[in-house]
Design a protein around this motif. Structure first.
Motif, short mmCIF file in Angstrom:
data_model
loop_
_atom_site.label_atom_id
_atom_site.label_comp_id
_atom_site.label_asym_id
_atom_site.label_seq_id
_atom_site.Cartn_x
_atom_site.Cartn_y
_atom_site.Cartn_z
N ARG A 44 -7.92 13.68 -8.60
CA ARG A 44 -7.49 14.30 -9.86
C ARG A 44 -6.57 13.40 -10.66
NH1 ARG A 44 -5.29 19.69 -7.25
NH2 ARG A 44 -4.38 18.00 -6.02
N GLN A 45 -6.06 12.35 -10.01
CA GLN A 45 -5.12 11.47 -10.71
C GLN A 45 -5.78 10.22 -11.30
OE1 GLN A 45 -1.28 10.84 -8.90
NE2 GLN A 45 -1.46 12.66 -7.61
N GLN A 46 -7.09 10.19 -11.34
CA GLN A 46 -7.77 8.97 -11.79
C GLN A 46 -7.34 8.50 -13.18
OE1 GLN A 46 -12.09 8.45 -10.74
NE2 GLN A 46 -11.80 10.57 -10.13
N LEU A 56 8.92 10.21 -17.08
CA LEU A 56 7.82 10.90 -16.39
C LEU A 56 7.29 10.12 -15.20
CD1 LEU A 56 7.03 11.58 -19.82
CD2 LEU A 56 6.22 13.42 -18.34
N TYR A 57 6.36 10.78 -14.52
CA TYR A 57 5.66 10.19 -13.37
C TYR A 57 5.16 8.79 -13.71
CZ TYR A 57 2.05 10.38 -9.60
OH TYR A 57 1.26 10.15 -8.50
N GLY A 58 4.55 8.65 -14.89
CA GLY A 58 3.99 7.36 -15.29
C GLY A 58 5.05 6.29 -15.53
N THR A 117 7.87 6.07 -13.94
CA THR A 117 8.25 5.64 -12.59
C THR A 117 7.19 4.72 -12.02
OG1 THR A 117 9.28 7.79 -12.30
CG2 THR A 117 8.91 6.49 -10.32
N ASP A 118 5.94 5.04 -12.26
CA ASP A 118 4.88 4.21 -11.70
C ASP A 118 4.87 2.80 -12.31
OD1 ASP A 118 3.72 5.47 -9.58
OD2 ASP A 118 2.31 6.64 -10.78
N ILE A 119 5.12 2.71 -13.60
CA ILE A 119 5.18 1.37 -14.22
C ILE A 119 6.36 0.59 -13.64
CG2 ILE A 119 5.47 0.07 -16.36
CD1 ILE A 119 4.11 2.43 -17.82
N ASN A 144 6.00 4.47 1.49
CA ASN A 144 5.85 5.91 1.29
C ASN A 144 6.60 6.29 0.01
OD1 ASN A 144 5.50 8.64 1.55
ND2 ASN A 144 6.44 8.81 3.57
N HIS A 145 5.84 6.45 -1.07
CA HIS A 145 6.43 6.70 -2.39
C HIS A 145 6.70 8.20 -2.55
CE1 HIS A 145 7.01 5.59 -6.65
NE2 HIS A 145 6.30 6.64 -6.99
N LEU A 146 7.71 8.64 -1.83
CA LEU A 146 8.05 10.07 -1.82
C LEU A 146 8.23 10.64 -3.22
CD1 LEU A 146 10.89 10.87 0.72
CD2 LEU A 146 8.44 11.26 0.96
N ILE A 161 0.84 -1.19 0.00
CA ILE A 161 0.00 0.00 0.00
C ILE A 161 0.88 1.25 0.00
CG2 ILE A 161 -0.51 -0.38 2.48
CD1 ILE A 161 -3.14 1.24 1.90
N ASP A 162 0.65 2.06 -1.02
CA ASP A 162 1.45 3.26 -1.28
C ASP A 162 0.57 4.43 -0.84
OD1 ASP A 162 1.99 5.63 -2.87
OD2 ASP A 162 2.82 4.45 -4.52
N TYR A 163 0.97 5.09 0.23
CA TYR A 163 0.14 6.21 0.70
C TYR A 163 1.00 7.28 1.34
CZ TYR A 163 0.40 4.14 5.41
OH TYR A 163 0.83 3.63 6.61
N SER A 164 0.37 8.40 1.58
CA SER A 164 1.03 9.63 2.04
C SER A 164 1.82 10.20 0.87
CB SER A 164 1.92 9.41 3.26
OG SER A 164 2.28 10.67 3.78
N SER A 165 2.97 9.58 0.53
CA SER A 165 3.74 9.90 -0.67
C SER A 165 3.77 11.40 -1.01
CB SER A 165 3.18 9.10 -1.87
OG SER A 165 3.09 7.74 -1.53
N PRO A 166 4.19 12.22 -0.05
CA PRO A 166 4.22 13.66 -0.32
C PRO A 166 5.40 14.02 -1.22
CG PRO A 166 5.20 13.23 1.81
CD PRO A 166 4.70 11.90 1.29
N ASN A 167 5.34 15.22 -1.74
CA ASN A 167 6.42 15.68 -2.58
C ASN A 167 7.43 16.43 -1.73
OD1 ASN A 167 5.20 14.60 -4.90
ND2 ASN A 167 3.82 16.36 -4.95
N VAL A 168 8.67 16.06 -1.92
CA VAL A 168 9.74 16.65 -1.13
C VAL A 168 9.85 18.15 -1.41
CG1 VAL A 168 12.26 16.75 -0.98
CG2 VAL A 168 11.06 14.57 -0.86
N1 ARG Z 1 3.68 12.27 -4.96
C1 ARG Z 1 2.40 12.14 -5.59
C2 ARG Z 1 1.56 13.38 -5.33
O1 ARG Z 1 1.74 14.04 -4.32
C3 ARG Z 1 1.63 10.94 -5.13
C4 ARG Z 1 2.28 9.62 -5.45
C5 ARG Z 1 1.32 8.49 -5.35
N2 ARG Z 1 1.90 7.23 -5.68
C6 ARG Z 1 2.20 6.82 -6.92
N3 ARG Z 1 2.75 5.66 -7.07
N4 ARG Z 1 1.90 7.55 -7.97
O2 ARG Z 1 0.68 13.68 -6.11
#
Ligand code: ARG
Length: 582
Positions: free
Chosen positions: A352-354, A324-326, A328-330, A152-154, A112-119
């Motif tokens: 918004r990320q749906q 890109l973000y995607g 990394t996600d893959i 935590n996917h920072l 479970i990937d949660y919180s994951s804030p941006n540094v």
């Molecule tokens: N850091 C991203 C944000 O604040 C959330 C990341 C969620 N996890 C992921 N694997 N995309 O929007």
């Protein structure tokens, strides 16, 4: 309670199938009911397709269900509802099972990937949702036996670092950075955004366009930031050192908040962790013929037949070679499936990320990923002024919010109970204040918008954490009084309607927890606990416990004790504490 409702459902379905010569397996459901102990509405639901009057089906059900040993009697109500009254002996023997949860997750791993804030941006009131909702889901999954990896996917990689490096060199206020580094980084980030905007206006570009688009006539500041980013990616010593500093100071701040929220992770694998896997990921997509070049970029396409819907392509590599973000996600999904052998991967972000998640999951499925990939999304949190955005700097720091919650809860505690010592007031303030903030996030369906107001969050009445915590504390004081009077919890001997309702609700705890584990919707647990607390309070005021006849006291006290236990376990699954007195 599921074994029983499940068994009854099976019996009902079998009997109807036999009577009407159609296979109705799985079509008969048994629910909790205030009118009887259990109720079945299948007669109404199935009548039409069987071309029978509902009563004809109800007659069959009433007979079949009555034969189960747990059932005392059955009857038909209204147009064809079947009421099921359970045997007192069954209630007496089974109520003690209320707290045992079926271990449906044994042998399975969930990431479970949660919180994951941006540094380098402070966490703010909207970030709290991912942290709190994710943590509750993690606790629930663990409680039903899953092996859970909390990750935590920072957001510790990406274009913001180029911007920050430029801003840091140009505008850093050293003493502000020494005093409150993340606040200073935020100021720098905002400053960059404003200056960039001014430059865009000066050169006649659209201001609200995507700041990171692949254009050649970008404002000078942005070009500078891109150059610094490239240097960072190539391992430039100075930039790497700055980047590490940004991460360190941010992480320290995040950790302070996590510890106040009692949230913890098993791993912190930020975006940068996948950095060296991105080129291979794109190559893999190309090799399998799943990605192609499009206007210099590399994209994965989707179509209705294969992917279930026609979506815009997902860019996995930009014209300038950047990932890109995607991407990394893959790469992250492949890692989670291979390394952790995850059978479920759950990612918690705002709604918004749906589209991003549907695209990236579809790309993973094209690559052959069979794991259940679940995007648990939530509506944004709003304040009166509107959505909070770090870019615009309209933010209430999360820590300031928690401070205020604790302070307000302590004031209420002091007003409500003059017997509390000063240190108790502080402790009540902490547990109730944090609990209120969390519950506010958890108690509504996560996909709805949340508006945060202090009055709602801290109210002692209604569906709030303080109400549930107060219900728990009252039960504990009842238990103490009982102990002093020499009454100990014992077997149930009285089965008044309000007691039966309470028993049935207690026994439904495992069903609710299981539902939350399967659907990642913690608000169902909140609603359940609220219902339980309300039923307990009716039971207590109608029937009384210590003032009741001596022979029924132990059984009633047992119900009080179990209610307290379920309230505290349920709140614990939500990451919310309880107090013995408040
Ligand atoms: N850091 C991203 C944000 O604040 C959330 C990341 C969620 N996890 C992921 N694997 N995309 O929007």
């Amino acid at each position: 309670m599921l074994p029983l409702t499940h068994e009854l459902g099976l019996r009902g379905a079998e009997a109807l199938s036999r009577a009407f010569g159609v296979d109705l397996t799985g079509k008969v459901q048994i629910d909790r009911s205030q009118k009887a102990d259990l109720q079945c509405a299948a007669a109404m639901q199935l009548a039409k397709s069987l071309k029978q009057p509902p009563r004809a089906l109800a007659e069959v059900l009433v007979k079949a269900l009555a034969e189960h040993p747990a059932v005392r009697s059955t009857d038909i109500a209204g147009p064809g509802f079947v009421n099921v009254h359970l045997a007192d002996g069954w209630l007496k023997d089974n109520v003690g099972q209320a707290l045992s949860l079926r271990q449906i997750g044994v042998g399975q791993t969930v990431v479970i990937d949660y919180s994951s804030p941006n540094v380098a941006k402070p966490m703010h009131i909207a970030h709290i949702r991912s942290t709190i909702i994710g943590d509750a889901i993690k606790r629930v999954l663990r409680a039903v036996g899953y092996t859970v990896i909390a990750d935590n996917h920072l957001g510790d990689w990406g274009t913001q670092f180029g911007k920050l490096i430029v801003a840091h060199r140009k505008w850093l206020d050293e003493s502000a950075f020494a005093h409150s580094p993340v606040q200073e980084l935020l100021r720098l980030y905002i400053m960059f955004t404003e200056q960039e905007k001014a430059q865009k206006i000066a050169i006649g570009k659209k201001v609200d366009g995507d700041a990171d688009e692949d254009d050649d006539d970008a404002p000078p500041l942005l070009q500078e930031a891109r150059a610094e980013l490239v240097k960072l990616q190539q391992g430039d010593k100075e930039n790497v050192a700055l980047w590490k500093t940004f991460i360190d100071v941010s992480m320290r701040e995040f950790e302070r908040v996590y510890s106040r929220l009692d949230v913890s992770f098993d791993v912190v694998l930020g975006e940068s962790f996948y950095n060296d896997k991105l080129a291979n990921t794109v190559q893999l997509l190309l090799d399998k013929g799943l990605a192609e070049e499009s206007e210099g970029a590399i994209v994965v396409r989707f179509d209705k037949a294969r992917d279930g819907e026609a979506m815009a392509p997902l860019i996995v590599q930009k014209k300038d070679g950047g990932f890109l973000y995607g991407t990394t996600d893959i790469a992250g999904m492949l890692y989670r499936v291979e390394h952790w052998r995850a059978s479920r991967v759950i990612i918690v972000t705002d709604d918004r990320q749906q589209l991003h998640f549907r695209q990236f999951f579809a790309a993973c499925r094209q690559l052959g990923v069979r794991t259940s990939m679940e995007h648990v999304f939530f509506g944004l949190m709003r304040l009166a002024e509107g959505t909070i955005s770090t870019r615009e700097g309209n933010l209430i720091g999360l820590e300031a919010l928690l401070d205020e919650a604790e302070r307000r809860a302590a004031v209420v505690a002091r007003e409500c109970n003059s017997e509390l010592t000063d240190s108790e007031v502080l402790e009540v303030g902490r547990v109730v204040g944090i609990g209120a903030v969390k519950y506010n996030d958890l108690s509504k369906d996560r996909t709805t918008l949340v508006t945060f107001t202090w009055d709602k969050a801290l109210s002692l009445t209604g569906n709030t954490a303080p109400y549930l915590q107060y219900a728990y504390a009252r039960i504990q004081s009842l238990m103490k009084k009982a102990a002093a009077a020499g009454v100990v919890p014992g077997a149930l001997v009285s089965f008044e309607p309000t007691e039966r309702v309470l028993v049935m609700t207690l026994l439904a705890f495992d069903d609710v927890v299981e539902q939350v584990a399967l659907t990642s919707r913690p608000h169902a647990l909140c609603e359940y606990l609220f219902e339980l607390a309300a039923q307990f309070s009716t039971f207590w005021s109608e029937l009384s416990v210590l003032k009741a006849e001596p022979e029924v006291r132990p059984g009633r006290l047992r119900l009080a004790q179990l209610t307290g236990d379920v309230l505290s376990s349920g709140l614990d699954l939500l990451g919310i504490g309880v107090l013995e007195r408040m």
